[in-house]
Design an enzyme around this catalytic site. Sequence first.
Site, PDB file in Angstrom:
ATOM      1  N   LYS A 159     -28.434  30.273 137.738  1.00  0.00           N
ATOM      2  CA  LYS A 159     -27.296  29.781 136.849  1.00  0.00           C
ATOM      3  C   LYS A 159     -27.156  28.259 136.689  1.00  0.00           C
ATOM      4  O   LYS A 159     -27.097  27.887 135.433  1.00  0.00           O
ATOM      5  CB  LYS A 159     -25.858  30.514 137.335  1.00  0.00           C
ATOM      6  CG  LYS A 159     -24.646  29.774 136.359  1.00  0.00           C
ATOM      7  CD  LYS A 159     -23.319  30.074 136.995  1.00  0.00           C
ATOM      8  CE  LYS A 159     -22.682  29.298 137.994  1.00  0.00           C
ATOM      9  NZ  LYS A 159     -21.973  28.274 137.597  1.00  0.00           N
ATOM     10  N   ASN A 160     -27.237  27.651 137.803  1.00  0.00           N
ATOM     11  CA  ASN A 160     -27.143  26.151 137.736  1.00  0.00           C
ATOM     12  C   ASN A 160     -28.315  25.403 137.140  1.00  0.00           C
ATOM     13  O   ASN A 160     -28.239  24.269 136.876  1.00  0.00           O
ATOM     14  CB  ASN A 160     -26.734  25.786 139.280  1.00  0.00           C
ATOM     15  CG  ASN A 160     -25.354  26.099 139.549  1.00  0.00           C
ATOM     16  OD1 ASN A 160     -24.552  26.225 138.730  1.00  0.00           O
ATOM     17  ND2 ASN A 160     -25.157  26.100 140.655  1.00  0.00           N
ATOM     18  N   ARG A 215     -17.274  23.529 132.815  1.00  0.00           N
ATOM     19  CA  ARG A 215     -17.549  21.970 132.688  1.00  0.00           C
ATOM     20  C   ARG A 215     -19.259  21.737 132.447  1.00  0.00           C
ATOM     21  O   ARG A 215     -19.191  20.667 131.877  1.00  0.00           O
ATOM     22  CB  ARG A 215     -17.032  21.372 133.740  1.00  0.00           C
ATOM     23  CG  ARG A 215     -18.109  21.801 135.108  1.00  0.00           C
ATOM     24  CD  ARG A 215     -17.516  20.924 136.558  1.00  0.00           C
ATOM     25  NE  ARG A 215     -17.624  19.447 136.448  1.00  0.00           N
ATOM     26  CZ  ARG A 215     -16.997  18.524 136.122  1.00  0.00           C
ATOM     27  NH1 ARG A 215     -15.752  18.769 135.766  1.00  0.00           N
ATOM     28  NH2 ARG A 215     -17.226  17.246 135.916  1.00  0.00           N
ATOM     29  N   CYS A 262     -14.091  26.027 137.346  1.00  0.00           N
ATOM     30  CA  CYS A 262     -13.340  26.453 138.646  1.00  0.00           C
ATOM     31  C   CYS A 262     -12.801  25.266 139.327  1.00  0.00           C
ATOM     32  O   CYS A 262     -13.133  24.143 139.314  1.00  0.00           O
ATOM     33  CB  CYS A 262     -14.700  26.703 139.690  1.00  0.00           C
ATOM     34  SG  CYS A 262     -15.193  28.205 139.243  1.00  0.00           S
ATOM     35  N   ARG A 289     -13.555  16.837 139.908  1.00  0.00           N
ATOM     36  CA  ARG A 289     -14.896  16.631 139.392  1.00  0.00           C
ATOM     37  C   ARG A 289     -15.067  15.908 138.230  1.00  0.00           C
ATOM     38  O   ARG A 289     -15.235  16.307 137.317  1.00  0.00           O
ATOM     39  CB  ARG A 289     -15.599  17.950 139.277  1.00  0.00           C
ATOM     40  CG  ARG A 289     -15.552  18.792 140.511  1.00  0.00           C
ATOM     41  CD  ARG A 289     -16.471  20.024 140.513  1.00  0.00           C
ATOM     42  NE  ARG A 289     -16.172  21.114 139.665  1.00  0.00           N
ATOM     43  CZ  ARG A 289     -16.745  22.083 139.067  1.00  0.00           C
ATOM     44  NH1 ARG A 289     -17.890  22.197 139.841  1.00  0.00           N
ATOM     45  NH2 ARG A 289     -16.240  22.916 138.488  1.00  0.00           N
ATOM     46  N   PRO A 290     -14.496  14.425 138.388  1.00  0.00           N
ATOM     47  CA  PRO A 290     -14.766  13.777 137.217  1.00  0.00           C
ATOM     48  C   PRO A 290     -15.810  13.342 136.612  1.00  0.00           C
ATOM     49  O   PRO A 290     -17.181  13.709 137.284  1.00  0.00           O
ATOM     50  CB  PRO A 290     -14.001  12.197 137.706  1.00  0.00           C
ATOM     51  CG  PRO A 290     -14.210  12.387 139.212  1.00  0.00           C
ATOM     52  CD  PRO A 290     -14.390  13.746 139.578  1.00  0.00           C
ATOM     53  N   VAL A 291     -15.924  13.003 135.193  1.00  0.00           N
ATOM     54  CA  VAL A 291     -17.100  12.903 134.595  1.00  0.00           C
ATOM     55  C   VAL A 291     -17.684  11.209 134.536  1.00  0.00           C
ATOM     56  O   VAL A 291     -18.308  10.992 133.539  1.00  0.00           O
ATOM     57  CB  VAL A 291     -17.229  13.461 133.014  1.00  0.00           C
ATOM     58  CG1 VAL A 291     -17.218  14.964 133.183  1.00  0.00           C
ATOM     59  CG2 VAL A 291     -16.042  12.841 132.334  1.00  0.00           C
ATOM     60  N   ASP A 292     -16.830  10.541 135.341  1.00  0.00           N
ATOM     61  CA  ASP A 292     -17.067   9.086 135.380  1.00  0.00           C
ATOM     62  C   ASP A 292     -18.568   8.664 135.498  1.00  0.00           C
ATOM     63  O   ASP A 292     -18.901   7.810 134.916  1.00  0.00           O
ATOM     64  CB  ASP A 292     -16.183   8.499 136.515  1.00  0.00           C
ATOM     65  CG  ASP A 292     -14.797   8.639 136.365  1.00  0.00           C
ATOM     66  OD1 ASP A 292     -14.433   9.573 135.597  1.00  0.00           O
ATOM     67  OD2 ASP A 292     -13.990   7.940 137.161  1.00  0.00           O
ATOM     68  N   LEU A 293     -19.154   9.255 136.326  1.00  0.00           N
ATOM     69  CA  LEU A 293     -20.658   8.920 136.764  1.00  0.00           C
ATOM     70  C   LEU A 293     -21.487   9.308 135.461  1.00  0.00           C
ATOM     71  O   LEU A 293     -22.652   8.565 135.200  1.00  0.00           O
ATOM     72  CB  LEU A 293     -21.163   9.661 137.930  1.00  0.00           C
ATOM     73  CG  LEU A 293     -20.599   9.307 139.163  1.00  0.00           C
ATOM     74  CD1 LEU A 293     -21.063  10.235 140.360  1.00  0.00           C
ATOM     75  CD2 LEU A 293     -20.802   7.727 139.461  1.00  0.00           C
ATOM     76  N   ASP A 295     -21.680  25.302 147.663  1.00  0.00           N
ATOM     77  CA  ASP A 295     -21.621  26.838 146.950  1.00  0.00           C
ATOM     78  C   ASP A 295     -21.772  27.779 147.832  1.00  0.00           C
ATOM     79  O   ASP A 295     -21.803  29.022 147.494  1.00  0.00           O
ATOM     80  CB  ASP A 295     -22.707  26.931 145.788  1.00  0.00           C
ATOM     81  CG  ASP A 295     -22.217  25.836 144.533  1.00  0.00           C
ATOM     82  OD1 ASP A 295     -20.761  25.660 144.581  1.00  0.00           O
ATOM     83  OD2 ASP A 295     -22.858  26.048 143.455  1.00  0.00           O
ATOM     84  N   VAL A 342     -17.739  17.677 149.889  1.00  0.00           N
ATOM     85  CA  VAL A 342     -18.211  17.683 148.619  1.00  0.00           C
ATOM     86  C   VAL A 342     -17.038  17.625 147.611  1.00  0.00           C
ATOM     87  O   VAL A 342     -16.628  16.874 146.661  1.00  0.00           O
ATOM     88  CB  VAL A 342     -19.245  18.779 148.111  1.00  0.00           C
ATOM     89  CG1 VAL A 342     -19.668  18.500 146.691  1.00  0.00           C
ATOM     90  CG2 VAL A 342     -20.749  18.226 149.024  1.00  0.00           C
ATOM     91  N   ARG A 368     -18.837  35.045 136.493  1.00  0.00           N
ATOM     92  CA  ARG A 368     -19.533  33.666 136.054  1.00  0.00           C
ATOM     93  C   ARG A 368     -20.791  33.432 136.562  1.00  0.00           C
ATOM     94  O   ARG A 368     -21.510  32.574 136.319  1.00  0.00           O
ATOM     95  CB  ARG A 368     -18.602  32.489 136.137  1.00  0.00           C
ATOM     96  CG  ARG A 368     -17.297  32.549 135.103  1.00  0.00           C
ATOM     97  CD  ARG A 368     -16.573  31.515 135.400  1.00  0.00           C
ATOM     98  NE  ARG A 368     -17.350  30.263 135.293  1.00  0.00           N
ATOM     99  CZ  ARG A 368     -17.315  29.161 136.427  1.00  0.00           C
ATOM    100  NH1 ARG A 368     -16.596  29.511 137.090  1.00  0.00           N
ATOM    101  NH2 ARG A 368     -18.020  28.290 135.879  1.00  0.00           N
TER     102      ARG A 368
END
Length: 416
Positions: free
Chosen positions: A22-23, A92, A116, A121-125, A306, A328, A398
Amino acid sequence: MEKLFIRGGRPLHGKVRVSGSKNAVLPIIAACLLPTSPCTLEDIPGLADVHTICLVLQHLGARVERKGTTLVIHPPEKPSTEAPYEFVRQMRASFLVMGPLLARAGLAAISLPGGCAIGSRPVDLHLKGLQMLGARIEHGYGSIRARAEKGGLRGNRIYLDFPSVGATENIIMAAVLARGQTLIENAAEEPEVVDLANFLCAMGAKIKGAGTKVIKITGVKELHGVTHTVIPDRIEAGTYLVAGAITGGNVLVENVIANHVKPVLAKLLEMGVTVYEENDGLRVIGQQEYTAVDVKTMPYPGFPTDMQPQMMALLTRARGTAIITETVFENRFMHVSELRRMGARIKTVGRNAVIQGPVHLSGAPVKATDLRAGAALVLAGLCAEGVTEVSNVHHIQRGYEHLMDKLRNLGAAIWA
């Protein structure tokens, strides 16, 4: 299907085949916006997240054809540049279309992502990396708009404060069509990043160092479509290895790359689980008693976050005191209260969970709060006395293809 019922106490026996990752497949599908001709993807799992990312691509103008486990994606000549909230809020990984859209169209407008609820889990990076490639970022009304400067994206040296998998993937996809050379330092080393890089290189991209902390990308003018088989899902593989161990069974897990699950194998062996490699996969043989071990989640090649909930379920069967340290995600212990309902003795202090074992779990009504927490509750139900009722099963769907059928084939008493 909103609920699963499991009657525990049955050792699992037989073999189970792991589906495509999936990932790995989600960024690869997003990357199908980059070439000028169609891509064929093999061993694609039938998951809700895969369906969602395909809907995003269709909204952006791509044509998607599915035949069994094969996807054929025809990229649009001129992609639409806006991924709507109705799709992005569900997952996401939808944010991964930003890099390809900037590379192909010079513009991307995307709602802030969902997924989830396991912590911040910001998208800053992601945004930092894209800005370093020359994108101008604007925030407003719950969305982010990115526009490439005149002349398109240009290569640069980018240091990631944390080896984020998603940020590494987004930057790679943006950089493959950028002018000049891009260097990503402190990059994520996960196998899924390597699979994406291999896919892009087959399309004509120039990428070196994927799977290490430094990735070098030399931009090219265009990419062409290819056929690619997605790697097996290492988290699904780890989950079935734990299923064999927690039930005291004998299970052959097929279509698994042993090197990808090394940290999980190391902890299983340390606990006293018998695991060995065969020609067709990994065989796990459960024991009557296990030894408690400590687990600390880390970016790859460390122990995967995970797999933390599933390992916690198994540690309830181990003799002694085990400590799990989650480094994490700060909110990834929501399954603890549900395991306690089943009789687990677990205390949490900050990012540490202390498990006292062994205990005999009892079936109870429990709720899946996220994908991997749901998997942990299913595993607990497989070894518990009586019937366990797991609700909010949509989270589990999912990430696990045909979970109920696969467990039934191993002898589990599970129904919806």
